[in-house]
Design an enzyme around this catalytic site. Sequence first.
Site, PDB file in Angstrom:
ATOM      1  N   ASP A 291       0.806  -1.222   0.000  1.00 27.91           N
ATOM      2  CA  ASP A 291       0.000   0.000   0.000  1.00 27.91           C
ATOM      3  C   ASP A 291       0.840   1.274   0.000  1.00 27.91           C
ATOM      4  O   ASP A 291       0.338   2.337  -0.369  1.00 27.91           O
ATOM      5  CB  ASP A 291      -0.925   0.028   1.226  1.00 27.91           C
ATOM      6  CG  ASP A 291      -1.892  -1.139   1.253  1.00 27.91           C
ATOM      7  OD1 ASP A 291      -2.031  -1.810   0.219  1.00 27.91           O
ATOM      8  OD2 ASP A 291      -2.507  -1.373   2.305  1.00 27.91           O
TER       9      ASP A 291
ATOM     10  N   ARG B 132     -15.141   0.360 -25.332  1.00 29.56           N
ATOM     11  CA  ARG B 132     -15.817   0.234 -24.054  1.00 29.56           C
ATOM     12  C   ARG B 132     -15.122   1.078 -22.987  1.00 29.56           C
ATOM     13  O   ARG B 132     -13.997   1.526 -23.160  1.00 29.56           O
ATOM     14  CB  ARG B 132     -15.831  -1.227 -23.582  1.00 29.56           C
ATOM     15  CG  ARG B 132     -16.784  -2.124 -24.347  1.00 29.56           C
ATOM     16  CD  ARG B 132     -16.642  -3.551 -23.885  1.00 29.56           C
ATOM     17  NE  ARG B 132     -17.588  -4.433 -24.571  1.00 29.56           N
ATOM     18  CZ  ARG B 132     -17.460  -5.743 -24.666  1.00 29.56           C
ATOM     19  NH1 ARG B 132     -16.405  -6.329 -24.118  1.00 29.56           N
ATOM     20  NH2 ARG B 132     -18.359  -6.477 -25.288  1.00 29.56           N
TER      21      ARG B 132
ATOM     22  N   MET C 141      -5.460  -2.352  -5.579  1.00 24.58           N
ATOM     23  CA  MET C 141      -5.382  -2.409  -4.126  1.00 24.58           C
ATOM     24  C   MET C 141      -4.770  -1.128  -3.563  1.00 24.58           C
ATOM     25  O   MET C 141      -4.328  -0.255  -4.307  1.00 24.58           O
ATOM     26  CB  MET C 141      -4.591  -3.636  -3.679  1.00 24.58           C
ATOM     27  CG  MET C 141      -5.259  -4.950  -4.057  1.00 24.58           C
ATOM     28  SD  MET C 141      -4.417  -6.404  -3.398  1.00 24.58           S
ATOM     29  CE  MET C 141      -5.132  -6.461  -1.756  1.00 24.58           C
ATOM     30  N   GLY C 142      -4.769  -1.043  -2.249  1.00 22.05           N
ATOM     31  CA  GLY C 142      -4.235   0.142  -1.601  1.00 22.05           C
ATOM     32  C   GLY C 142      -4.973   0.495  -0.332  1.00 22.05           C
ATOM     33  O   GLY C 142      -4.705   1.525   0.286  1.00 22.05           O
ATOM     34  N   ARG C 143      -5.962  -0.310   0.024  1.00 16.06           N
ATOM     35  CA  ARG C 143      -6.721  -0.124   1.250  1.00 16.06           C
ATOM     36  C   ARG C 143      -7.200   1.319   1.358  1.00 16.06           C
ATOM     37  O   ARG C 143      -8.039   1.745   0.578  1.00 16.06           O
ATOM     38  CB  ARG C 143      -5.889  -0.548   2.463  1.00 16.06           C
ATOM     39  CG  ARG C 143      -6.715  -0.827   3.700  1.00 16.06           C
ATOM     40  CD  ARG C 143      -5.905  -1.446   4.814  1.00 16.06           C
ATOM     41  NE  ARG C 143      -4.678  -0.734   5.090  1.00 16.06           N
ATOM     42  CZ  ARG C 143      -3.932  -0.922   6.171  1.00 16.06           C
ATOM     43  NH1 ARG C 143      -4.287  -1.825   7.060  1.00 16.06           N
ATOM     44  NH2 ARG C 143      -2.823  -0.241   6.347  1.00 16.06           N
TER      45      ARG C 143
ATOM     46  N   GLY D 206      -1.718   5.800 -18.651  1.00 14.67           N
ATOM     47  CA  GLY D 206      -2.438   6.757 -19.485  1.00 14.67           C
ATOM     48  C   GLY D 206      -3.936   6.750 -19.257  1.00 14.67           C
ATOM     49  O   GLY D 206      -4.718   6.925 -20.195  1.00 14.67           O
TER      50      GLY D 206
ATOM     51  N   LYS E 147     -14.356  14.583 -26.526  1.00 17.90           N
ATOM     52  CA  LYS E 147     -13.029  14.847 -27.091  1.00 17.90           C
ATOM     53  C   LYS E 147     -12.665  13.853 -28.186  1.00 17.90           C
ATOM     54  O   LYS E 147     -11.557  13.882 -28.717  1.00 17.90           O
ATOM     55  CB  LYS E 147     -11.983  14.791 -25.980  1.00 17.90           C
ATOM     56  CG  LYS E 147     -12.144  15.871 -24.915  1.00 17.90           C
ATOM     57  CD  LYS E 147     -11.199  15.609 -23.740  1.00 17.90           C
ATOM     58  CE  LYS E 147     -11.437  16.584 -22.609  1.00 17.90           C
ATOM     59  NZ  LYS E 147     -10.623  16.276 -21.400  1.00 17.90           N
TER      60      LYS E 147
ATOM     61  N   LYS F 297     -12.758  10.413 -27.728  1.00 18.48           N
ATOM     62  CA  LYS F 297     -12.263   9.148 -27.197  1.00 18.48           C
ATOM     63  C   LYS F 297     -13.376   8.106 -27.224  1.00 18.48           C
ATOM     64  O   LYS F 297     -14.429   8.291 -26.610  1.00 18.48           O
ATOM     65  CB  LYS F 297     -11.754   9.324 -25.767  1.00 18.48           C
ATOM     66  CG  LYS F 297     -10.540  10.230 -25.661  1.00 18.48           C
ATOM     67  CD  LYS F 297     -10.025  10.260 -24.232  1.00 18.48           C
ATOM     68  CE  LYS F 297      -8.796  11.147 -24.103  1.00 18.48           C
ATOM     69  NZ  LYS F 297      -8.254  11.155 -22.724  1.00 18.48           N
TER      70      LYS F 297
ATOM     71  N   ARG G 122      -0.360  -8.935  -5.097  1.00 17.50           N
ATOM     72  CA  ARG G 122       0.456  -9.199  -3.921  1.00 17.50           C
ATOM     73  C   ARG G 122       1.491 -10.306  -4.137  1.00 17.50           C
ATOM     74  O   ARG G 122       2.242 -10.635  -3.211  1.00 17.50           O
ATOM     75  CB  ARG G 122      -0.446  -9.573  -2.741  1.00 17.50           C
ATOM     76  CG  ARG G 122      -1.342  -8.434  -2.282  1.00 17.50           C
ATOM     77  CD  ARG G 122      -2.266  -8.883  -1.170  1.00 17.50           C
ATOM     78  NE  ARG G 122      -1.524  -9.230   0.035  1.00 17.50           N
ATOM     79  CZ  ARG G 122      -1.250  -8.367   1.014  1.00 17.50           C
ATOM     80  NH1 ARG G 122      -1.638  -7.124   0.926  1.00 17.50           N
ATOM     81  NH2 ARG G 122      -0.588  -8.757   2.078  1.00 17.50           N
TER      82      ARG G 122
END
Length: 306
Positions: free
Chosen positions: A113, A148, A155-157, A171, A197, A199, A239
């Site tokens: 994290d 789509r 992750m990163g809590r 990007g 734009k 995209k 992980r």
Amino acid sequence: MNAAIRAVVRAATFHGVEVVGVRRGFQGLHQGDMRLLGPRDVANIIQRGGTVLLTARSHTWRTPEGRTLGAGHLKAWGVDGLIVIGGDGSFHGAHYLQQEHGIPVIGVPGTIDNDLYGTDHTIGYFTAVETALDAVDKLRDTAASHERIFVVEVMGRHAGHIALDVAVAGGAEEVFLPEEEHPAEHIAQVVSDSAAKGKASSILIVAEGYPGGGEAVARAVEAQTGLDTRLTILGHIQRGGSPVSSDRVLASRLGEAAVLALIDGKSDIMVGRGNGGMTFTPLKETWEKRKDVSRDLYRCAKTLSV
């Protein structure tokens, strides 16, 4: 973590210090699951993910009685100091062991994290970012081909460090962080603006700690725009795997620094890396003080998503 374990054992051996390895963290310490470790015991582990000593959560260690039992095992083995690799939970346990039983402890920051105050980076972070980025690169091929919207939860809590790095390196059109909450209408507006734009597809990166996570963002986009939206939750794949070189070097430096800190008589601190050198932070500060994401990098992500 294996690179750090290897560094601790070999640095200690170099300085004539014997090492005892504890299996399964505080749970193993509570049970006395320990054995001597020498340089050959840690051969050929630097390239392996995870930890050869294994890890486990210990509810017993949260009690004074549990810590007393663990301290007894350490003293029975003649252990003079303990090096703990982990995050804030592990550091809490180490801090109270030192406070209650006077056993010197040094923390080594090991969490993907990257949310520990007192170090620029934590062990496992670089590998987690590379793993997530590889997945995003593959998803972009599909997103572009099928036109789509892809929402990718990393992750990163409670921290958005992984999400922000992956968003810039991949990007992405937008990144959603726990540190920066947005109203629901903003989520759909991001996609609408991207479409305006020209995209035809978009990649949105969401940190798992963002309110509602990736699922909430995907629902908001689809409900408010009607565009075909897919959610990918990368989960625990981030992980594992062979650690990248940056993690191996960081873990090696931190492991050696932890041994030298104990030899120098330091205790109740975490070794870290900052401004190109080693840092020493009181364990309590690692969870009491907040480590913010890079605001410069967040601005960069916004600027480059036009």
